[in-house]
Design a protein around this motif. Sequence first.
Motif, short mmCIF file in Angstrom:
data_model
loop_
_atom_site.label_atom_id
_atom_site.label_comp_id
_atom_site.label_asym_id
_atom_site.label_seq_id
_atom_site.Cartn_x
_atom_site.Cartn_y
_atom_site.Cartn_z
N ASN A 1 4.81 -5.39 -3.64
CA ASN A 1 3.89 -4.20 -3.42
C ASN A 1 4.71 -2.98 -2.47
OD1 ASN A 1 2.09 -5.05 -5.13
ND2 ASN A 1 0.63 -6.13 -3.36
N GLN A 2 5.60 -3.70 -1.39
CA GLN A 2 6.28 -2.97 -0.49
C GLN A 2 7.54 -2.30 -1.27
OE1 GLN A 2 7.65 -5.56 2.62
NE2 GLN A 2 5.86 -5.92 3.48
N GLN B 1 5.65 0.56 -2.92
CA GLN B 1 5.34 1.77 -1.93
C GLN B 1 6.20 2.54 -1.78
OE1 GLN B 1 2.31 2.20 -0.41
NE2 GLN B 1 3.03 4.13 0.34
N HIS B 2 7.55 2.21 -1.72
CA HIS B 2 8.70 2.92 -1.51
C HIS B 2 9.53 3.44 -2.62
CE1 HIS B 2 8.25 0.69 2.57
NE2 HIS B 2 8.77 1.74 3.10
N ASN C 1 -4.77 -4.81 -7.25
CA ASN C 1 -3.87 -3.46 -7.06
C ASN C 1 -2.39 -3.92 -7.18
OD1 ASN C 1 -4.85 -1.29 -5.51
ND2 ASN C 1 -5.47 -2.43 -4.06
N ILE D 1 0.15 0.96 -6.76
CA ILE D 1 0.77 1.33 -5.51
C ILE D 1 1.63 2.60 -5.66
CG2 ILE D 1 2.13 0.55 -3.73
CD1 ILE D 1 0.70 -2.35 -3.99
N TYR E 1 -0.65 5.70 -6.63
CA TYR E 1 -0.95 6.34 -5.31
C TYR E 1 0.05 7.02 -4.35
CZ TYR E 1 -3.43 6.18 -0.93
OH TYR E 1 -4.28 6.61 0.36
N ALA E 2 1.45 6.36 -4.43
CA ALA E 2 2.22 6.92 -3.54
C ALA E 2 3.15 8.34 -4.53
CB ALA E 2 3.46 6.21 -3.26
N HIS F 1 5.40 7.70 -6.93
CA HIS F 1 6.65 7.39 -7.42
C HIS F 1 6.70 7.56 -8.84
CE1 HIS F 1 7.72 6.89 -3.21
NE2 HIS F 1 6.94 5.95 -3.21
#
Length: 388
Positions: A15-16, A19-20, A47, A52, A55-56, A58
């Motif tokens: 997930n991290q 996120q990036h 999720n 993720i 949402y971000a 990417h």
Amino acid sequence: MSTSSNMDERIERMNQAAQHGNIDAFYIIIQKDVKLLKHIDKLPFVNTPLHIAAYAGHIPFAMELMRLMASFSRKLNPDGFSPIHLALQNGHGELVCRLLEIDGELFRVKGREGITPLHYVAATECHLDRLEKFLEFCPHSIEAVTIRNENALHMALKYDKLEAFRLLVRWLQKNWSQNSILWESKVLNWQDENGNTPFHIAAVRRLLLYSGVNTFAKNSEGKTAGDILAQKNQIENREIKVMLRRVGALRAPSLPKVTFYARNLWCMFSSLEKTRMHCIGEWTQISDDRRNMLLVVATLLMTVTYQGVLSPPGELWQDDYLPEPNTTLPAIRKFNSSAPIPNEAGTPIDLRNFPFWVFLSLNSLTFMLSYSTILLLIPKQRPGLALV
């Protein structure tokens, strides 16, 4: 217990990475657990890394996940949202388009309360500049309804999003080649859980009237749009009442009484109309290649049959024909008054004993069938809006 703890740790690390938008970190985690994505996919509400990334915003990371695990795109997170819902909510319109390029049906995925991405766009007017493009990917999303039986038009009017409503109706008007004859009849007159059509809501909110809407429709309380307006302040709704009267909208007590025979006749016509709309729907759902092929064939048949009337087989006698000497028309009719006048101008010269009226009837029938086929296949436009 340690195995479960390790799994949760790997999911958190993934997930991290999502996120990036770090694809390299993603594959490092996959190398340590090649079944990790399948494990996440088994969870009913989760999720996912695609949620993720969406949402971000990417895009490359989201495209990579769509390639590896496309089923993530239809999963709902614990809040009841799919990845495309999250992308819309956070203003990532380009990411939405990229997801729809892979799977256009994502635009009709239902989230919490049955709300699709189209419902969300209609209710919030976000990404209106891309609405038509979204609908190109998934035109049938216009038919989707929420748990309250509301379609996108209801949602736009419910939240006073007039511009979104206008765009949706214009899109319905323009896209006649892809089943929109059915859409106009079905979507514009669709009733929500309270029996209200978009017309009821539009009239109350002083937004618009549309010629394709049934102005006599009643909701679950037996009220027409005129009844609803009558409950409002008289001065405030004077303009609306004039407009309703112009399009023939009446209050329920003013509607004409329906007799037994009229009711049966109405049921018969309703059944015929449903059959007609079904047949039209079958025609409008054919592929573009097949449509073009049928148009070419129908056009050729029209041309041939039209030419057949002007120049039938064997051609026609001309008006400069001179009968043989000592032969007069009265003399021919003297022996057989019912006999046709031979070689009369405009009659066929030779159809090899084939009756000319049979040829003319079949030729005319083929012409009309070809003409009707072309009318069904060519996209049409109809007038529609009367904006307040």
